[in-house]
Motif scaffolding. Structure first.
Motif, mmCIF file in Angstrom:
data_model
loop_
_atom_site.group_PDB
_atom_site.id
_atom_site.type_symbol
_atom_site.label_atom_id
_atom_site.label_comp_id
_atom_site.label_asym_id
_atom_site.label_seq_id
_atom_site.Cartn_x
_atom_site.Cartn_y
_atom_site.Cartn_z
ATOM 1 N N SER A 234 0.813 -1.213 0.000
ATOM 2 C CA SER A 234 0.000 0.000 0.000
ATOM 3 C C SER A 234 0.850 1.269 0.000
ATOM 4 O O SER A 234 0.309 2.376 -0.049
ATOM 5 N N LEU A 235 2.175 1.124 0.034
ATOM 6 C CA LEU A 235 3.068 2.280 0.092
ATOM 7 C C LEU A 235 3.709 2.518 -1.277
ATOM 8 O O LEU A 235 4.252 1.607 -1.892
ATOM 9 N N SER A 236 3.634 3.791 -1.745
ATOM 10 C CA SER A 236 4.214 4.154 -3.036
ATOM 11 C C SER A 236 5.053 5.421 -2.887
ATOM 12 O O SER A 236 4.534 6.536 -2.997
ATOM 13 N N SER A 256 2.700 8.001 -1.124
ATOM 14 C CA SER A 256 1.276 7.839 -0.858
ATOM 15 C C SER A 256 1.062 6.496 -0.188
ATOM 16 O O SER A 256 1.834 5.555 -0.391
ATOM 17 N N CYS A 257 0.030 6.427 0.606
ATOM 18 C CA CYS A 257 -0.251 5.196 1.328
ATOM 19 C C CYS A 257 -1.770 4.986 1.355
ATOM 20 O O CYS A 257 -2.496 5.915 1.709
#
Length: 257
Positions: A234-236, A256-257
């Protein structure tokens, strides 16, 4: 506030209707200046097009009208309504070839490759608006609309594969260039710009995106954007670069998460 419809087919005909309408309250303030410029603007564009194929080429002629209401202009003459008819035609076709390539190593998974080439020609004509730009406060690109008589040539290259029976885009590269058939207040004749747009994602864990606009007349890039994205659940996180000629050159970072 903005409402935009996609191409809506009209009955069983080959005609399509599209509308874009927005209303905005604009306020422009300058440092160390006590006065501000406040303008209410309502803008609507209505377009009718017809879609058909001819000898394997998709043809899409269209025509429409754009109307914009301004609560005020530069001079104290009250409200203004600007009208601008436009028309054009888009021509495109798709060519593809499949390569029997299998790669399963180092996190790279390729199950055959499909290369799609899409050449496109777009012609657009915009009549001179009934209210010229010098009578309006220039707060964004909508206020600077001008006459246009131009052809845009573009070539899209896309490479795809399949992963778990799902089609995945590994990379997309689009080159385009604008050719002006008539002079206007800001553009001369001939080719005036060259643009590229790249999306590269060979691995599920990272992606590289970049686009740029090169002024072929002046001989420099007006804008360059580049971003490297990581995808970890879920982390970018991402690192980026922004360049705008004579204005800014920036490194960016975020996630972003």
């Amino acid at each position: 506030a903005k409402l935009e419809t996609v191409q809506q087919k009209i009955g069983n005909t080959g005609f399509y209707y599209k509308n874009t309408t927005d209303a905005v309250q604009l306020s422009h303030a300058l440092a160390h200046v006590s006065t501000t410029t406040d303008v209410f603007r309502a803008d609507t564009s209505n377009q009718l097009s017809y879609l058909f194929k001819l000898a394997g080429i998709t043809v899409n002629p269209y025509a429409g009208h754009r109307d914009t209401y301004y609560s005020r202009g530069v001079s104290p003459e009250g409200s203004l309504v600007r009208g601008m008819p436009f028309a054009g035609v888009d021509l495109l076709t798709k060519l593809f070839r499949i390569y029997d390539v299998e790669v399963h190593q180092g996190g790279l998974e390729i199950n055959r490759l499909r290369h799609i080439v899409t050449p496109q020609i777009q012609y657009r004509y915009q009549h001179e608006p009934t209210v010229l730009a010098d009578r309006l406060f220039q707060l964004d690109e909508t206020d600077a609309l001008d006459a246009r008589n131009m052809v845009t040539l573009s070539l899209e290259n896309k490479v795809q594969t399949k992963r778990n029976d799902v089609i995945v885009d590994l990379g997309t590269l689009i080159f385009s260039s604008d050719y002006y058939l008539e002079r206007d207040s800001t553009q001369g004749l001939g080719f005036r710009s060259f643009k590229y747009d790249l999306e590269f994602k060979p691995y599920p864990l990272w992606e590289f995106d970049s686009d740029g606009d090169y002024d072929t007349h002046e001989g420099f890039f007006r804008t360059i954007n580049a971003d490297l994205w990581g995808h970890f659940g879920s982390l970018s996180p991402h690192l980026g670069y922004r360049f705008k000629k004579d204005e800014s050159s920036q490194l960016t970072a975020g996630f972003s998460c």
